[in-house]
Motif scaffolding. Structure first.
Motif, short mmCIF file in Angstrom:
data_model
loop_
_atom_site.label_atom_id
_atom_site.label_comp_id
_atom_site.label_asym_id
_atom_site.label_seq_id
_atom_site.Cartn_x
_atom_site.Cartn_y
_atom_site.Cartn_z
N ARG A 94 0.92 -1.24 0.02
CA ARG A 94 0.01 -0.05 0.04
C ARG A 94 0.93 1.35 0.05
NH1 ARG A 94 -4.26 -2.28 4.38
NH2 ARG A 94 -5.73 -3.29 2.93
N GLY A 95 2.00 1.33 0.86
CA GLY A 95 2.79 2.31 0.82
C GLY A 95 3.72 2.39 -0.41
N GLY A 96 3.83 1.74 -1.37
CA GLY A 96 4.88 1.50 -2.29
C GLY A 96 4.20 1.25 -3.80
N LEU A 97 4.08 0.14 -4.20
CA LEU A 97 3.88 -0.31 -5.57
C LEU A 97 2.59 0.09 -5.92
CD1 LEU A 97 4.42 -1.84 -8.28
CD2 LEU A 97 3.65 -3.89 -7.36
N LEU A 98 1.48 0.14 -4.80
CA LEU A 98 -0.02 0.53 -5.21
C LEU A 98 -0.10 1.99 -5.56
CD1 LEU A 98 -2.90 0.18 -4.89
CD2 LEU A 98 -2.97 0.64 -2.65
N THR A 99 0.71 2.86 -5.01
CA THR A 99 0.85 4.33 -5.40
C THR A 99 1.25 4.69 -6.78
OG1 THR A 99 3.16 4.66 -4.55
CG2 THR A 99 1.37 4.92 -2.97
N TYR A 100 1.91 3.53 -7.51
CA TYR A 100 2.47 3.65 -8.76
C TYR A 100 1.53 3.04 -10.02
CZ TYR A 100 6.61 5.53 -6.99
OH TYR A 100 7.57 6.49 -6.37
#
Length: 133
Positions: free
Chosen positions: A59-65
């Motif tokens: 949620r704090g990494g890949l999801l934001t991209y």
């Protein structure tokens, strides 16, 4: 694409980096490969073991991209984000052809994880500052 936490050994860094699983200091990485090929397309880390679970790291990494309507293939540990952002094996509504493709993606990610171990990429302790890891 399957997302997986991968252990990477670092020198003893005290309680903050202690892993209950490995009984020594470790760093966790989120590693993802392309659905269309065998290339690693995402690496997130190092993360302290036990501080966040895999879903929080996602949620704090890949999801934001991820772009609109873009999803990833992942294991059932990510079912909290299904079906909007993640396609998991336990999603019952998958037809046979879709499951076959999901199994290919999972197999590809497992091959990458196996090569990390075969080539002993993670067996050599990292002897520099953690900020350079």
């Amino acid at each position: 694409m399957t997302v997986d936490g991968t252990d990477c050994r670092i020198p003893e860094m005290g309680r903050d980096w202690y892993s209950q699983k490995f009984k020594k200091s470790a760093a966790w990485y989120e590693v993802a490969c392309s659905i269309l090929g065998q290339y690693i397309c995402w690496v997130s880390g190092p993360h302290q073991p036990g501080l966040k679970n895999d879903l929080e790291i996602f949620r704090g990494g890949l999801l934001t991209y991820l772009e609109d309507y873009e999803r990833v293939e992942a294991d059932d540990g990510y079912i909290g984000e299904a079906p909007m952002y993640v396609s998991c094996p336990s999603m019952i509504s998958m037809e046979a052809e879709r499951k076959k493709m999901a199994n290919r993606c999972t197999s590809r990610q497992e091959t990458i994880n196996k090569r990390f171990k075969q080539w002993e990429i993670l067996n050599v302790p990292f002897r520099h500052d953690v900020s350079n890891h």
